[in-house]
Design an enzyme around this catalytic site. Structure first.
Site, short mmCIF file in Angstrom:
data_model
loop_
_atom_site.label_atom_id
_atom_site.label_comp_id
_atom_site.label_asym_id
_atom_site.label_seq_id
_atom_site.Cartn_x
_atom_site.Cartn_y
_atom_site.Cartn_z
N GLU B 33 2.01 -15.93 106.07
CA GLU B 33 2.97 -14.97 106.22
C GLU B 33 3.13 -14.45 104.41
O GLU B 33 2.99 -15.08 103.63
CB GLU B 33 4.47 -15.55 106.46
CG GLU B 33 4.52 -16.09 107.87
CD GLU B 33 5.54 -17.30 107.99
OE1 GLU B 33 6.42 -17.45 107.15
OE2 GLU B 33 5.32 -18.01 108.95
N SER B 63 5.58 -16.96 112.62
CA SER B 63 5.58 -17.89 113.63
C SER B 63 4.64 -19.11 113.31
O SER B 63 3.25 -18.86 113.62
CB SER B 63 5.30 -17.37 114.94
OG SER B 63 5.18 -18.34 116.07
N GLU B 64 5.14 -20.01 112.69
CA GLU B 64 4.08 -21.07 112.05
C GLU B 64 3.09 -21.70 113.46
O GLU B 64 2.11 -21.84 113.23
CB GLU B 64 4.75 -22.31 111.62
CG GLU B 64 5.21 -21.95 110.21
CD GLU B 64 6.26 -21.02 110.04
OE1 GLU B 64 7.02 -20.95 111.24
OE2 GLU B 64 6.57 -20.38 109.08
N PHE B 87 6.51 -22.98 103.38
CA PHE B 87 7.23 -23.85 102.78
C PHE B 87 6.64 -25.10 104.20
O PHE B 87 6.79 -24.85 105.23
CB PHE B 87 8.77 -23.87 103.05
CG PHE B 87 9.33 -23.10 101.73
CD1 PHE B 87 9.51 -23.54 100.54
CD2 PHE B 87 9.26 -21.84 101.82
CE1 PHE B 87 10.02 -22.82 99.44
CE2 PHE B 87 9.93 -21.04 101.02
CZ PHE B 87 10.11 -21.52 99.62
N ALA B 88 6.55 -26.28 103.44
CA ALA B 88 5.70 -27.24 104.19
C ALA B 88 7.00 -27.76 105.34
O ALA B 88 6.56 -28.20 106.20
CB ALA B 88 5.51 -28.59 103.33
N ASP B 89 7.99 -27.39 105.03
CA ASP B 89 9.36 -28.20 106.15
C ASP B 89 8.86 -27.16 107.22
O ASP B 89 8.91 -27.73 108.42
CB ASP B 89 10.69 -27.56 105.48
CG ASP B 89 10.68 -27.91 104.07
OD1 ASP B 89 11.80 -28.50 103.81
OD2 ASP B 89 10.19 -27.21 103.27
N HIS B 133 14.02 -26.28 102.42
CA HIS B 133 12.82 -25.94 101.77
C HIS B 133 12.34 -26.73 100.63
O HIS B 133 11.61 -26.22 99.75
CB HIS B 133 13.15 -24.52 101.28
CG HIS B 133 13.54 -23.44 101.99
ND1 HIS B 133 14.36 -23.62 102.81
CD2 HIS B 133 12.77 -22.36 102.28
CE1 HIS B 133 14.48 -22.42 103.79
NE2 HIS B 133 13.54 -21.62 103.40
#
Lengths: 424, 337
Positions: B33, B63-64, B87-89, B133
């Site tokens: 993104e 959309s991961e 963000f890894a989250d 985050h």
């Protein structure tokens, strides 16, 4: 080419003074030749060549040098002129700047720094270890004397296990180089300042440490020394050596080492002391060249005559500046002499690493009831008496032990013949 | 003498690594993104890539699951993909793609299928970004057969790590502690005036930090790359203030975990990570170390992790939850007391 390295002469000084070059720069020396005189805070020692070669001085007379430092080089017969330094490698380097000429930049942990401050050890002494990182154990190892020569200033702390881990208290904040001499610009020195000699600074360290570490108490007894003084006057010509109260007292102290082993012991940790096999009696001497405490070693096994000769040799050596480190180390009890002029009482300082110290004041004349005439009917007599004091580390010894010990000394001095007859 | 050139920042190093990987291998694609120029990604790690490599670098919809799925599809189709999760989250949104598609694809088509896919996840807190985050969710991706978990470190060469990840033929997550981006890489074996490091024996191997010439240590700290600076700070304080000497092991591959023949030299072992307590990476490491060190350990391995807590947004509250240098320092002192 080999380096002439300053040996570790004692456990007390971080630096010595290169007093004098005996062998000239460029001289060819043979093994055993004296190269230089090195002065510690207490003595002057000779530095001898270990091999043959041409001597090149690296350190000037009058400069300070540290144990482990190279003060000269010994080259083969052809004098070697060192090439000028090659240009440093131009490769980019993420490492911090190169070490200064004085040696590698040391990283000293706070516990190590505290122990250095406590023992008066400077960084230079640690450079000789060739380590970059200095931990507490490195400092402790540096102060551990060889087993046969326990240093007089060894403390229980030296033998404590590694420092307990915990948050440092405010008092624990390390003071950089507190024990080092401040010189040069910014040291704040003015023309009115009196800079004390190294020997006095060494005294300062020892007494300050005693003051910090040793909770001392002091007890004093009065001793009738009339007979002891008379015996001394008789024995001096007979034995052809000076016998006075100090000699008789050292002999008396030596004879009590077995009976009062706690008083001659060395503290090795909280609640633990190490027994000594014999009395090694330090005796204070100040002949105007600073305070020295040479040690009558193995006094327990010596005759009065031997003790007297040893003390006399020390006095002469102190006058001539010829006392060696080995003369000054290894004491386990100290006799401080105040037997000059009209001193009536002195409270001694207990040396760190020892448990007690005696003080002998000057004899006083006083009128006492004559023996056997407690009611005054037999009249009075003039006798010499002296105050004999014992300062003792109250962590290990209580007043009762001190009094019993002083009383035994008093008994020995008041019946002094036995001291002279003892052949040991 | 020339002024030494300062080591590059981790963000520059990683950006350069991506440039080099894309330049060296035309099969590599980058998806994520807002990664295209002029924005260059939320943390500017992909700066310049789209300008230089055009369509191989694509900004994608939010959309991961779709991005990771597309990356896995590229890998399955014979290309290579690097996917940036902002963000890894949010990697949680791609969990199904990783668990049920990417990692399984290596072994469910009747023959081994290489899956050169690397999913980059900027992780960690200490920025006041709040609960969703700031997480370090590495532990949720451990123990998935066929899936590697990597973490960026200031010691390991990022290009080698990426290329090695592709060569391994299995999908990998690459966690990148956000705070690391602004720090500098270590190089030439030098950490500071005190500590030196030995480079890893392989691109995702273990870096060993210690004091030159010293083999005996009071404690071995094992920590991922994001924790390295905090571990080093703790080590400095432990040594200088308390005379406690530690070494540090920094693996680039968290799972499958392998010390690669390096044995901890400390009397004690402490594993530190920034993820929350419970079911941690440290527990996995300890479990693998116990059989090896059983005869040598004087006490259980110490595990240091963030608190069992949702990460607060307020910085002063966040500080109480996450791991800091002093957290590690106190844990080691307590263990050795």
């Amino acid at each position: 080419m080999t380096a002439v390295v300053v040996p570790k002469i004692n456990s007390n000084d971080a630096r010595y003074l290169l007093l004098e070059w005996v062998a000239a720069d460029g001289a060819t020396v043979r093994p055993g030749d004296v190269l230089a005189l090195v002065e510690t805070s207490k003595t002057v020692e000779e530095l001898a060549a270990e091999r043959e070669g041409v001597l090149r001085h690296l350190v000037a007379e009058g400069a300070e040098c540290a144990p482990g430092e190279a003060i000269a080089s010994l080259a083969g017969p052809a004098p070697v002129r060192p090439a000028p330094d090659a240009a440093p490698d131009a490769a980019p380097d993420a490492a911090p700047d190169a070490a200064p000429a004085a040696g590698p930049e040391l990283v000293v942990t706070a516990p190590a720094r505290r122990l250095m401050d406590e023992l008066g050890i400077g960084e230079d002494a640690l450079r000789s270890l060739g380590k970059k990182l200095i931990r507490r154990e490195d400092v402790a190892a540096l102060t551990h004397p060889a087993p046969t020569h326990p240093a007089p200033t060894r403390s229980a702390l030296d033998t404590a296990s590694t420092a307990p881990v915990g948050a440092p208290s405010v008092a624990d904040v390390s003071r950089r180089g507190a024990a080092r001499e401040e010189t040069g610009p910014g040291s704040g020195r003015t023309a009115d300042d009196i800079v004390l000699p190294v020997s006095q600074r060494r005294v300062a360290e020892v007494v300050a440490r005693a003051h910090r570490e040793v909770p001392a108490a002091c007890t004093v007894v009065k001793v009738d020394v009339e007979d002891a003084l008379r015996l001394g006057r008789e024995l001096t010509p007979a034995l052809r050596t000076l016998i006075g109260l100090p000699e008789l007292l050292v002999k008396a102290v030596a004879g009590l080492a077995g009976r009062f082993e706690l008083l001659f012991a060395t503290p090795v940790g909280p609640g633990r002391v190490r027994r000594a096999a014999a009395a090694h009696v330090g005796v204070t001497m100040d002949v105007g060249k600073g305070l020295f405490v040479p040690v009558v070693r193995d006094a327990t096994g010596r005759s009065l005559r031997e003790i007297s000769r040893t003390l006399m040799a020390y006095r002469v050596a102190a006058l001539r500046g010829g006392l060696h480190e080995e003369d000054l180390s290894g004491g386990n009890i100290t006799l401080t002499l105040h037997n000059e002029s009209t001193v009536t009482l002195a409270i001694p300082i207990v040396f760190p690493g020892q448990i007690c110290a005696l003080s002998l004041a000057a004899p006083q004349r006083e009128i006492v009831p004559a023996p056997g005439g407690g009611d005054g009917s037999a009249g009075f007599a003039v006798r010499h008496t002296v105050h004999l004091g014992l300062a003792y580390d109250h962590r290990y010894v209580n007043g009762h032990d001190a009094i019993v010990f002083l009383d035994a000394l008093r008994a020995a001095l008041e019946a002094p013949a036995a001291l002279a007859e003892d052949p040991a | 003498m020339r002024e030494p050139v300062r080591a590059e920042r981790v963000s520059e190093h990683l950006n350069r690594a991506l440039h080099d990987v894309l330049a060296a291998d035309p099969a590599v694609h980058v998806l994520g993104e807002d990664i295209a120029d002029p924005y260059g990604g939320a943390f500017k790690i992909t700066k310049g890539l789209s300008s230089r490599f055009g369509e191989r670098v694509r900004s994608t919809p939010i959309s991961e699951s779709a991005i990771v799925g597309a990356g896995a599809g590229l890998a399955l189709g014979g290309d290579k993909a690097i996917v940036e999760i902002m963000f890894a989250d949010f990697a949680a949104l791609a969990f199904d793609q990783l668990l049920n598609f990417a990692s399984k694809s290596t072994a469910m088509y009747g023959r081994p299928v290489p899956m050169p896919l690397i999913v980059r996840c900027p992780s960690g807190g200490r920025r006041g970004y709040g609960p969703t985050h700031s997480q370090s969710p590495q532990k949720h991706f451990l123990g998935v057969p066929g899936l590697s978990v990597l973490e960026l470190t200031p010691f390991h060469d990022a290009r080698a790590l990426l290329e090695d990840g592709f060569a391994a033929g299995r999908p990998a997550l690459l966690f990148e502690d956000k705070v690391l981006y602004t720090r500098r890489m270590f190089r030439d074996g030098v950490v500071d005036e005190l500590f030196r490091y030995e480079p890893p024996d392989r691109p995702d191997g273990v870096v060993r930090v210690g004091v030159e010439g010293v083999t005996g240590y009071d404690c071995t700290i094992i920590a991922p790359g994001g924790m390295a600076h905090r571990a080093l700070e703790a080590m400095r304080e432990l040594l200088l203030e308390h005379d406690v000497l530690c070494e540090l092991l920094v693996p680039a591959r968290l799972y499958p975990f392998d010390l690669g023949g390096l044995l901890p030299r400390g009397r004690h072992v402490c594993v530190a990570e920034d993820g929350p307590a419970g079911g941690t990476w440290g527990a996995e490491v300890a479990t693998r170390l116990y059989p090896v060190l059983w005869g040598r350990l004087a006490r259980p391995i110490t595990l240091v992790s963030a608190a069992d807590s949702i990460i607060p947004a307020a910085p002063h509250l966040e500080r109480e939850v996450l791991v800091h240098a002093h957290t590690i320092r106190l844990a080691v002192l307590e263990a050795l007391a």
